[in-house]
Design a protein around this motif. Sequence first.
Motif, short mmCIF file in Angstrom:
data_model
loop_
_atom_site.label_atom_id
_atom_site.label_comp_id
_atom_site.label_asym_id
_atom_site.label_seq_id
_atom_site.Cartn_x
_atom_site.Cartn_y
_atom_site.Cartn_z
N ASP A 318 -15.82 29.06 -10.12
CA ASP A 318 -14.95 28.80 -11.23
C ASP A 318 -13.56 29.89 -10.94
OD1 ASP A 318 -15.46 30.87 -12.36
OD2 ASP A 318 -16.08 30.32 -14.15
N THR A 319 -13.74 30.68 -10.01
CA THR A 319 -12.41 31.61 -9.64
C THR A 319 -12.44 31.92 -8.28
OG1 THR A 319 -13.19 32.88 -11.81
CG2 THR A 319 -12.05 34.15 -10.06
N ALA A 458 -0.36 25.60 1.82
CA ALA A 458 -0.83 26.45 1.01
C ALA A 458 -0.40 25.78 -0.51
CB ALA A 458 -0.07 27.85 1.08
N ALA A 459 0.85 25.64 -0.89
CA ALA A 459 1.10 24.97 -2.09
C ALA A 459 0.45 23.95 -2.51
CB ALA A 459 2.76 24.65 -2.20
N ARG A 460 0.38 22.92 -1.64
CA ARG A 460 -0.29 21.61 -2.01
C ARG A 460 -1.91 22.09 -2.39
NH1 ARG A 460 1.78 19.61 2.48
NH2 ARG A 460 -0.14 19.44 3.57
N VAL A 461 -2.53 22.78 -1.68
CA VAL A 461 -3.75 23.13 -1.90
C VAL A 461 -4.20 23.94 -3.00
CG1 VAL A 461 -5.91 24.57 -1.06
CG2 VAL A 461 -4.47 23.18 0.79
N LEU A 462 -3.12 24.79 -3.42
CA LEU A 462 -3.56 25.66 -4.63
C LEU A 462 -3.24 24.85 -5.84
CD1 LEU A 462 -1.78 28.91 -3.44
CD2 LEU A 462 -4.28 28.82 -3.86
N PRO A 467 -5.01 23.95 -12.03
CA PRO A 467 -6.48 24.19 -12.46
C PRO A 467 -7.39 23.02 -12.55
CG PRO A 467 -4.75 23.38 -14.20
CD PRO A 467 -4.10 23.51 -12.93
N ALA A 468 -7.28 22.19 -11.63
CA ALA A 468 -7.95 21.18 -11.70
C ALA A 468 -9.32 21.45 -11.22
CB ALA A 468 -7.46 20.03 -10.78
N GLN A 469 -9.63 22.33 -10.22
CA GLN A 469 -11.06 22.62 -9.84
C GLN A 469 -11.57 23.96 -10.48
OE1 GLN A 469 -10.76 21.80 -5.51
NE2 GLN A 469 -12.43 20.38 -5.66
N VAL A 470 -10.72 24.96 -10.25
CA VAL A 470 -11.14 26.18 -10.91
C VAL A 470 -10.33 26.86 -12.03
CG1 VAL A 470 -11.98 26.83 -8.66
CG2 VAL A 470 -9.59 27.52 -8.97
N ARG A 563 -6.86 23.40 3.53
CA ARG A 563 -7.30 22.14 3.17
C ARG A 563 -8.80 22.24 3.00
NH1 ARG A 563 -3.12 18.59 6.32
NH2 ARG A 563 -4.00 19.84 7.55
N LYS A 564 -9.66 22.94 3.73
CA LYS A 564 -11.00 23.01 3.80
C LYS A 564 -11.83 23.73 2.68
CE LYS A 564 -11.03 21.15 7.88
NZ LYS A 564 -11.75 19.81 8.18
N ILE A 565 -10.99 24.44 1.94
CA ILE A 565 -11.42 25.26 0.72
C ILE A 565 -11.85 24.23 -0.51
CG2 ILE A 565 -10.83 26.80 -1.01
CD1 ILE A 565 -9.19 28.24 0.89
N PRO A 566 -10.67 23.24 -0.99
CA PRO A 566 -11.15 22.38 -1.98
C PRO A 566 -12.31 21.34 -1.43
CG PRO A 566 -8.78 21.93 -1.14
CD PRO A 566 -9.09 23.05 -0.52
#
Length: 633
Positions: A318-319, A458-462, A467-470, A563-566
Motif C-alpha cells: 500500500d506504500t 513517470a507522470a502517467r504511472v504515478l 491513489p488508485a492502487q496505493v 509502467r512495469k511497476i503497476p
Amino acid sequence: MERAESIEYCGHESHHHHEGHIRDYAVIAVSAVLVGLYWFEILPSIFGMDTALLAAIICGYPIVSEAVKAILQRGDTKVGLLVSIAIIASIAIGEYFAAAEVALIMTIGELLEHMTLEKSNSALRKLAELAPLKARLIRDGVEEEIAAELVAVGDRLLVKPGDKIPVDGVVTSGFAAVDQSTITGESLPLERREGDSVFGGTIAVTGSIEIIATKVGQDTALGHIIKMVKEAQDSKAPIARMIDRWANWFVPLSLAIATLVYLVTGDIVRGVTILIVFCPCAMLLSTPTAVAAAIGAAARRGILIKGGEILETAGRVDTIILDKTGTLTVGKPRLKDIRCYGGWQREQALALAAGIEKRSEHHLAKAVMQAADAVGAQYVEPEIWKPVVGQGVAAELQGTRYLLGNKTLLESYHIAISEEQEQYCAGEQALGGTVVFFVAGEEVAAILVIEDPVREEAARVLNKLYPAQVSNVVLLTGDAAAAGKAIGARLNIPVVHGDLLPTDKVEYVKKYQQAGHKVAMIGDGVNDAPALAKADIGMAMGYTGTDIAIEAADIALLADDLRKIPEAIAVSRRAYRTINQNIIVANVINVAAIGFAAWGLLGPVAAAIVHNAGAILVVLNSARLLRVATAVK
C-alpha cells in the motif's frame, strides 16, 4: 576464458513426465474397459475374479503404492493416504465397482491436473526455447558458425538480419533493430548501435551488428530469468505452507468423521464416501497453481518475481517509496553547466573530476566522464581513491586532497561554501538539477550541475498508482532536497525527502513499516540496495541496473520502464485474489459434499467425480492468470 554452459529446462523431467503420461493412459484405458465389461455384464468375472475388482487393483495399485512410499520416505500422510484408505475400504465392504470407479476417476483427475499444471509452467519451456543454438564467430576476420554454448566471454560475433543474438554483449559496430520483447516485454524493436547492450535470445529484426560477448550461458539475462523463475515457481507462499500444515490434520479428522457417520447411520458406504470427498486435493492445489501461473506470465512481460511469498506480499503493498536517479529519471545524466573558482579552468577541473569518477558506478560519474571526453580532457587519476557511501569520493594526488560529491560530503570535511555559491546551487536545484562540488585542498574549485531528464511515462504511472492502487507515494533521494522537491512537484508526489544517505532511506522504510504499511521500495543503484532489502518488497529497475541492486530486490523489472511497476502490483493482486477464490471454492465443495455424503445423497462414485471436479476447477481458475500479464497495460 569463461565459456557458456547450455541453458536447459528440465529436459529429463519432461521426458519423465511424458513416460508417466503414457503409463497413466494405459492404466486408464485397461481399467475403463474392465469397468465397462463389468457394468454391462459382458464379462463380469475373469478367472473367478470380478472384473471390477481387477480394475480396482490395476488402477488403485499405483495410488496405494505412492501413498506408502510417501509415508515411508517423507512422512507424508496427506492426500494419497486418504484416497488409498477409501479404495481399500470400498473393496473391504464388497463395493468393487465403487472402488474401481474411485481409482479410475482419481487417476483421470490426477492426469488432468498434471497436464494443466504443465501448461502453467510452459512459460519456462518457452523461455528455454529462446536460447539460440548457433553463433557466427569472427576469428582473424573470418566468419565461422559454431554452437552457441561454445561462445566465450570476449569473443567477437556477427549478428545478421533475422538471427537470434547468441549471448549478452555490447555492440562494437553496425546498426540493428532488435526485438527484445521476449526478455524485457517491450513491444517495439529497439535501435541498437555501437556502445549499446544486447541480450541473448533476442532477435535482430533488421540490420547487422558485431558484438563482443560479455555474458554467456547461464550468466546471460535469459539464463538468469530461467533460473529465477524456476526457483520462484518451486518456492511456497506463506498461505501454501499454512495449508500444508492444515492438511496434516485431514487424515485423522476424516477418519473420525467417517467413523462417526457410520456409527450414527449404520451405513458403511456413507463412511467410505466421506473418506473420498474429504481429500484436500483442491485446497492443496489452490496456491502452487496460482503462483506458477502468475510468475510464469509475469516473466513473459519482463517482470521477475522471485517467489511465492514475494508474490503474495506484493499483492498487499500500500506504500511505494521511489529513488530518484535512474528510477524516476532516465538514468542518462549530462553535464548542464560547470562554474570554476580560484583560477581553475573547465578542462583542468573536468580532467581531475573524470579521473576520480573513473572507478565509480554512480550515474553521475558517467556524465562527468562524457563531459571530459567532449572537450578532449585527459583523465588525471588520483593516487588514493576512497568512496564515501551516499556522499561522493575522497581522493589524493601528490599530497593534495580532492573531494567530489554532494554538500553532505563537504560538511563531513568541514568545507564551507560562499553565499554566491549557495545561491547559484539553490537556483539550479529549484530547476531539478543535481549539484556536484569539486574541492581541491580546502576550497571549492568547481561546481558541476548535472541534469537527468524525468522519464516520459513517470507522470502517467504515478497517477495510475496514487491513489488508485496505493495510499502513499514517497520520493527519497541522496540529492539535495530542493532538487528532489522540484521533481516531486512536477510529478505530483506528495512526500519528498532529500540529502539522504543509504541508512536514511532504510530508516524511512522502517518508519512506514512500523506504521503498519506494506512497503515497496523501487531503485536501481548500490545506494538503494539496503533499502531494497529492508522493504517488504524491493523492486530493481532494469536488468542493466547494478548487480547488487538486482540481487537485493525481490522483483526485477527487466525493461527500464516505470509502467512495469503497476503491472507487477496488478499481477500480484490478481494472483492473491485467485488464491483466495481457490481456497473458498475448495472448501465450499468439500463441506457440501461431506454433508450430502452424510445424508446418503452422494455415493462413492459421485463423490469421486465431485472431488476431482473441484480440483480441476481450482487448476483452471489459476490457469486464467496466464493471460493476466498481457491484459495489464
